[in-house]
Scaffold this motif. Structure first.
Motif, PDB file in Angstrom:
ATOM      1  N   SER A 329       0.841  -1.200   0.000  1.00  0.00           N
ATOM      2  CA  SER A 329       0.000   0.000   0.000  1.00  0.00           C
ATOM      3  C   SER A 329       0.874   1.246   0.000  1.00  0.00           C
ATOM      4  O   SER A 329       1.917   1.273   0.671  1.00  0.00           O
ATOM      5  CB  SER A 329      -0.910   0.018   1.237  1.00  0.00           C
ATOM      6  N   PRO A 330       0.462   2.287  -0.726  1.00  0.00           N
ATOM      7  CA  PRO A 330       1.239   3.541  -0.741  1.00  0.00           C
ATOM      8  C   PRO A 330       0.826   4.521   0.354  1.00  0.00           C
ATOM      9  O   PRO A 330       1.381   5.616   0.443  1.00  0.00           O
ATOM     10  CB  PRO A 330       0.918   4.112  -2.128  1.00  0.00           C
ATOM     11  N   GLN A 331      -0.173   4.169   1.165  1.00  0.00           N
ATOM     12  CA  GLN A 331      -0.636   5.079   2.213  1.00  0.00           C
ATOM     13  C   GLN A 331       0.484   5.368   3.207  1.00  0.00           C
ATOM     14  O   GLN A 331       1.123   4.455   3.714  1.00  0.00           O
ATOM     15  CB  GLN A 331      -1.840   4.470   2.940  1.00  0.00           C
ATOM     16  N   ILE A 332       0.681   6.649   3.513  1.00  0.00           N
ATOM     17  CA  ILE A 332       1.823   7.033   4.339  1.00  0.00           C
ATOM     18  C   ILE A 332       1.713   6.496   5.756  1.00  0.00           C
ATOM     19  O   ILE A 332       2.730   6.134   6.376  1.00  0.00           O
ATOM     20  CB  ILE A 332       1.991   8.568   4.329  1.00  0.00           C
ATOM     21  N   ALA A 333       0.489   6.431   6.301  1.00  0.00           N
ATOM     22  CA  ALA A 333       0.323   5.896   7.659  1.00  0.00           C
ATOM     23  C   ALA A 333       0.708   4.421   7.700  1.00  0.00           C
ATOM     24  O   ALA A 333       1.352   3.962   8.654  1.00  0.00           O
ATOM     25  CB  ALA A 333      -1.111   6.093   8.128  1.00  0.00           C
ATOM     26  N   TYR A 334       0.312   3.685   6.671  1.00  0.00           N
ATOM     27  CA  TYR A 334       0.669   2.261   6.588  1.00  0.00           C
ATOM     28  C   TYR A 334       2.182   2.092   6.453  1.00  0.00           C
ATOM     29  O   TYR A 334       2.803   1.274   7.135  1.00  0.00           O
ATOM     30  CB  TYR A 334      -0.047   1.630   5.395  1.00  0.00           C
ATOM     31  N   LEU A 335       2.791   2.900   5.551  1.00  0.00           N
ATOM     32  CA  LEU A 335       4.232   2.815   5.361  1.00  0.00           C
ATOM     33  C   LEU A 335       4.980   3.162   6.642  1.00  0.00           C
ATOM     34  O   LEU A 335       6.023   2.565   6.949  1.00  0.00           O
ATOM     35  CB  LEU A 335       4.667   3.754   4.231  1.00  0.00           C
ATOM     36  N   PHE A 336       4.451   4.128   7.393  1.00  0.00           N
ATOM     37  CA  PHE A 336       5.088   4.529   8.650  1.00  0.00           C
ATOM     38  C   PHE A 336       5.134   3.360   9.631  1.00  0.00           C
ATOM     39  O   PHE A 336       6.165   3.113  10.266  1.00  0.00           O
ATOM     40  CB  PHE A 336       4.314   5.699   9.260  1.00  0.00           C
ATOM     41  N   ILE A 337       4.053   2.618   9.742  1.00  0.00           N
ATOM     42  CA  ILE A 337       4.003   1.474  10.662  1.00  0.00           C
ATOM     43  C   ILE A 337       4.965   0.385  10.205  1.00  0.00           C
ATOM     44  O   ILE A 337       5.747  -0.157  10.996  1.00  0.00           O
ATOM     45  CB  ILE A 337       2.564   0.924  10.757  1.00  0.00           C
ATOM     46  N   VAL A 338       4.932   0.069   8.908  1.00  0.00           N
ATOM     47  CA  VAL A 338       5.749  -1.036   8.401  1.00  0.00           C
ATOM     48  C   VAL A 338       7.237  -0.699   8.480  1.00  0.00           C
ATOM     49  O   VAL A 338       8.057  -1.526   8.903  1.00  0.00           O
ATOM     50  CB  VAL A 338       5.355  -1.389   6.953  1.00  0.00           C
ATOM     51  N   VAL A 339       7.616   0.527   8.077  1.00  0.00           N
ATOM     52  CA  VAL A 339       9.034   0.875   8.092  1.00  0.00           C
ATOM     53  C   VAL A 339       9.547   1.002   9.526  1.00  0.00           C
ATOM     54  O   VAL A 339      10.728   0.748   9.802  1.00  0.00           O
ATOM     55  CB  VAL A 339       9.283   2.162   7.281  1.00  0.00           C
ATOM     56  N   SER A 340       8.690   1.365  10.453  1.00  0.00           N
ATOM     57  CA  SER A 340       9.096   1.401  11.860  1.00  0.00           C
ATOM     58  C   SER A 340       9.371  -0.008  12.376  1.00  0.00           C
ATOM     59  O   SER A 340      10.320  -0.233  13.144  1.00  0.00           O
ATOM     60  CB  SER A 340       8.018   2.075  12.716  1.00  0.00           C
ATOM     61  N   ILE A 341       8.546  -0.952  11.945  1.00  0.00           N
ATOM     62  CA  ILE A 341       8.787  -2.353  12.310  1.00  0.00           C
ATOM     63  C   ILE A 341      10.117  -2.820  11.714  1.00  0.00           C
ATOM     64  O   ILE A 341      10.918  -3.482  12.380  1.00  0.00           O
ATOM     65  CB  ILE A 341       7.631  -3.245  11.825  1.00  0.00           C
ATOM     66  N   GLY A 342      10.349  -2.457  10.440  1.00  0.00           N
ATOM     67  CA  GLY A 342      11.602  -2.852   9.800  1.00  0.00           C
ATOM     68  C   GLY A 342      12.819  -2.272  10.504  1.00  0.00           C
ATOM     69  O   GLY A 342      13.815  -2.966  10.724  1.00  0.00           O
ATOM     70  N   SER A 343      12.743  -0.999  10.896  1.00  0.00           N
ATOM     71  CA  SER A 343      13.851  -0.399  11.629  1.00  0.00           C
ATOM     72  C   SER A 343      13.978  -1.004  13.017  1.00  0.00           C
ATOM     73  O   SER A 343      15.087  -1.098  13.559  1.00  0.00           O
ATOM     74  CB  SER A 343      13.643   1.119  11.730  1.00  0.00           C
ATOM     75  N   GLY A 344      12.854  -1.427  13.589  1.00  0.00           N
ATOM     76  CA  GLY A 344      12.883  -2.086  14.893  1.00  0.00           C
ATOM     77  C   GLY A 344      13.592  -3.427  14.859  1.00  0.00           C
ATOM     78  O   GLY A 344      14.037  -3.936  15.901  1.00  0.00           O
ATOM     79  N   LEU A 345      13.716  -4.011  13.658  1.00  0.00           N
ATOM     80  CA  LEU A 345      14.467  -5.271  13.536  1.00  0.00           C
ATOM     81  C   LEU A 345      15.951  -5.079  13.826  1.00  0.00           C
ATOM     82  O   LEU A 345      16.704  -6.052  13.890  1.00  0.00           O
ATOM     83  CB  LEU A 345      14.293  -5.850  12.129  1.00  0.00           C
ATOM     84  N   ASN A 346      16.348  -3.815  14.012  1.00  0.00           N
ATOM     85  CA  ASN A 346      17.712  -3.539  14.473  1.00  0.00           C
ATOM     86  C   ASN A 346      18.001  -4.252  15.794  1.00  0.00           C
ATOM     87  O   ASN A 346      19.152  -4.544  16.122  1.00  0.00           O
ATOM     88  CB  ASN A 346      17.894  -2.032  14.637  1.00  0.00           C
ATOM     89  N   VAL A 347      16.944  -4.547  16.553  1.00  0.00           N
ATOM     90  CA  VAL A 347      17.080  -5.327  17.786  1.00  0.00           C
ATOM     91  C   VAL A 347      17.677  -6.696  17.468  1.00  0.00           C
ATOM     92  O   VAL A 347      18.585  -7.181  18.161  1.00  0.00           O
ATOM     93  CB  VAL A 347      15.711  -5.483  18.477  1.00  0.00           C
ATOM     94  N   VAL A 348      17.166  -7.332  16.405  1.00  0.00           N
ATOM     95  CA  VAL A 348      17.687  -8.637  15.997  1.00  0.00           C
ATOM     96  C   VAL A 348      19.126  -8.511  15.503  1.00  0.00           C
ATOM     97  O   VAL A 348      19.983  -9.345  15.814  1.00  0.00           O
ATOM     98  CB  VAL A 348      16.793  -9.240  14.886  1.00  0.00           C
ATOM     99  N   ARG A 349      19.398  -7.455  14.757  1.00  0.00           N
ATOM    100  CA  ARG A 349      20.751  -7.296  14.202  1.00  0.00           C
ATOM    101  C   ARG A 349      21.791  -7.137  15.301  1.00  0.00           C
ATOM    102  O   ARG A 349      22.810  -7.841  15.327  1.00  0.00           O
ATOM    103  CB  ARG A 349      20.799  -6.083  13.260  1.00  0.00           C
ATOM    104  N   ARG A 350      21.553  -6.225  16.214  1.00  0.00           N
ATOM    105  CA  ARG A 350      22.584  -5.908  17.200  1.00  0.00           C
ATOM    106  C   ARG A 350      22.688  -6.926  18.328  1.00  0.00           C
ATOM    107  O   ARG A 350      23.767  -7.127  18.887  1.00  0.00           O
ATOM    108  CB  ARG A 350      22.344  -4.508  17.765  1.00  0.00           C
ATOM    109  N   SER A 351      21.581  -7.578  18.669  1.00  0.00           N
ATOM    110  CA  SER A 351      21.638  -8.530  19.783  1.00  0.00           C
ATOM    111  C   SER A 351      21.987  -9.940  19.331  1.00  0.00           C
ATOM    112  O   SER A 351      22.585 -10.707  20.095  1.00  0.00           O
ATOM    113  CB  SER A 351      20.304  -8.556  20.541  1.00  0.00           C
ATOM    114  N   LEU A 352      21.668 -10.306  18.081  1.00  0.00           N
ATOM    115  CA  LEU A 352      21.878 -11.676  17.615  1.00  0.00           C
ATOM    116  C   LEU A 352      22.738 -11.752  16.350  1.00  0.00           C
ATOM    117  O   LEU A 352      23.730 -12.477  16.302  1.00  0.00           O
ATOM    118  CB  LEU A 352      20.530 -12.354  17.357  1.00  0.00           C
TER     119      LEU A 352
END
Length: 448
Positions: A329-352
């Motif tokens: 979806s191109p909706q900015i609110a949707y993209l905001f949620i999804v990209v925040s989740i993707g950036s939150g995967l930094n938890v997996v990168r740095r801890s594991l």
């Protein structure tokens, strides 16, 4: 009692206390390397925050791309020098010399910037110095960890070392955010000097590297053994290429993802400065807290139980899932949620992911391993970072948000392929016994 004696006494007591809190079942040197990682990461955080802050506020953003490119080129040169140094001297001598020079440079810049607060030269040097610190931290801490823990079997020591850097980011970042408005940036550089002095003090407790002895006799000239040596040499060459390509793919993917994240967040908040700042502050605070919690509690046990293969594949696969979701979806609110989740995967990168990737070097012989770490983390990584930044500057005006997503989907494919190669060779055991063997019959098998 002298300051040195007092510092020595405090560090000795900290070693005893750490053993009481669950580190007594870890190999000798874990606490010392973790403390060294904490101190060097703390001085990097200080220098990075001050360097970027002073450069942007006094010079502006117009010359930032030039500073980034120049910093990457200097880092590559410094890594080439480091590559020669680690071949010729012991790690302790290299560490003492390196952090003494960094302390002297930081102290000198504090004085020069106070005399010439708007000097492009000194502010540019400070910006570059921060990037050099980050590169040297990565190279030396990874090398120390592999030299000390490579044959231990468990991945928990690698996680503890990573925890030191995370804790430094949380504590020093918090102090800087509170005190930045009342303390001059040049004064913070003197704090970095003090942290460097403490890091130099800790070097005496770092474990001494053991010399790896080739288990295959160079005088065994049988045809069967020679063919085995050639096959194993091919494996180590493929392994080194796979590690370098994995790092390069990761840098490009995260560069484009980070750019897209910043754009989406800015659009979602309609450019409202306070809202953007509040979002990033809350995001990083929560992110670092979760990373620290995982590193202390579960990361080491998960890596020991399941191995590094699953985590080297999990992180890029998870990012691929986020990328595909971004296209829904191109909706900015949707993209905001999804990209925040993707950036939150930094938890997996740095801890594991990052501790697992650091331990991937451990199956290599010591001389080959040290050179590989310098090349991959000290030369390939900054070179690709500079190239990615330049590529982004060129492509960003031409690409829509969905097209940016396609770019990092494209890069995730070789990342996954390289991760599979690294995992498959890593599971075969030690691939590099003959990486630098030269037998008595003239068969040159120098490391590629």
């Amino acid at each position: 009692m002298s300051r040195t004696s007092t510092g020595t006494s405090l560090l000795a007591r900290s070693v005893i206390s750490a053993k009481r809190f669950g580190m007594n079942d870890l190999p000798d040197g874990t606490l010392a390397i973790s403390l060294f990682s904490f101190l060097t990461a703390a001085s990097y955080v200080v220098t990075r925050a001050v360097g970027v802050g002073l450069f942007l506020s006094r010079i502006g953003t117009d010359r930032l791309p030039y500073a980034l490119t120049g910093a990457a080129l200097v880092v590559i040169v410094m890594s080439a020098v480091t590559r020669m140094v680690v071949r010729r001297v012991s790690p302790r001598i290299a560490l003492r010399f390196t952090w003494t020079v960094l302390a002297l440079l930081s102290g000198s810049l504090a004085v020069m910037i106070r005399w010439s607060p708007d000097s492009l030269l000194w502010l540019g040097v400070l910006f570059v110095l921060a990037e050099v610190r980050g590169c040297l931290n990565s190279v030396y801490v990874t090398t120390l960890s592999n030299d000390a823990f490579g044959g231990w079997g468990s991945k928990r020591p690698f996680v503890w070392v990573a925890t030191g850097a995370t804790l430094a980011g949380v504590l020093i970042g918090g102090v800087l955010s509170v005190e930045a408005s009342s303390v001059a940036g040049e004064t913070f550089l003197l704090v970095a000097v003090g942290l460097d002095v403490l890091a130099i003090t800790v070097i005496r407790w770092l474990p001494r590297s053991t010399v790896c002895i080739d288990t295959m006799s160079a005088g065994d000239g049988s045809h069967k053994r020679t063919e085995s040596m050639r096959r194993r040499y091919q494996r180590v060459r493929h392994y080194r290429w796979a590690l370098g390509a994995l790092m390069a793919s990761q840098v490009v993917a995260l560069t484009f993802m980070g750019y897209q994240w910043n754009v989406v967040v800015t659009k979602y908040h309609a450019g409202y400065e306070q809202g953007i700042i509040a979002y990033f502050a809350a995001f990083y605070a929560i992110n670092d807290a979760v990373i620290l919690l995982l590193q202390i509690t579960a990361a080491g046990h998960l890596l020991d139980r399941l191995g590094i293969g699953w985590v080297l594949l999990l992180y890029p696969l998870a990012l691929l899932g986020v990328a595909l979701a971004m296209l829904a979806s191109p909706q900015i609110a949707y993209l905001f949620i999804v990209v925040s989740i993707g950036s939150g995967l930094n938890v997996v990168r740095r801890s594991l992911h990052d501790p697992g990737l650091a331990s991937a070097y451990s199956i290599m012989r010591q001389d080959v391993r040290r050179e590989t770490i310098v090349v991959v983390r000290g030369m390939v990584k900054p070179f690709v970072e500079a190239a990615s930044a330049i590529l982004l500057l060129w492509l960003a005006p031409l690409l829509s948000l969905s097209n940016v997503t396609l770019v990092w989907i494209l890069v995730l494919t070789p990342w996954l392929v390289c991760a599979i190669v690294v995992v498959s060779i890593h599971h075969t055991g030690q691939p590099d016994v003959v990486a630098r063997t030269h037998d008595e019959h003239g068969l040159g098998l120098a490391a590629g």
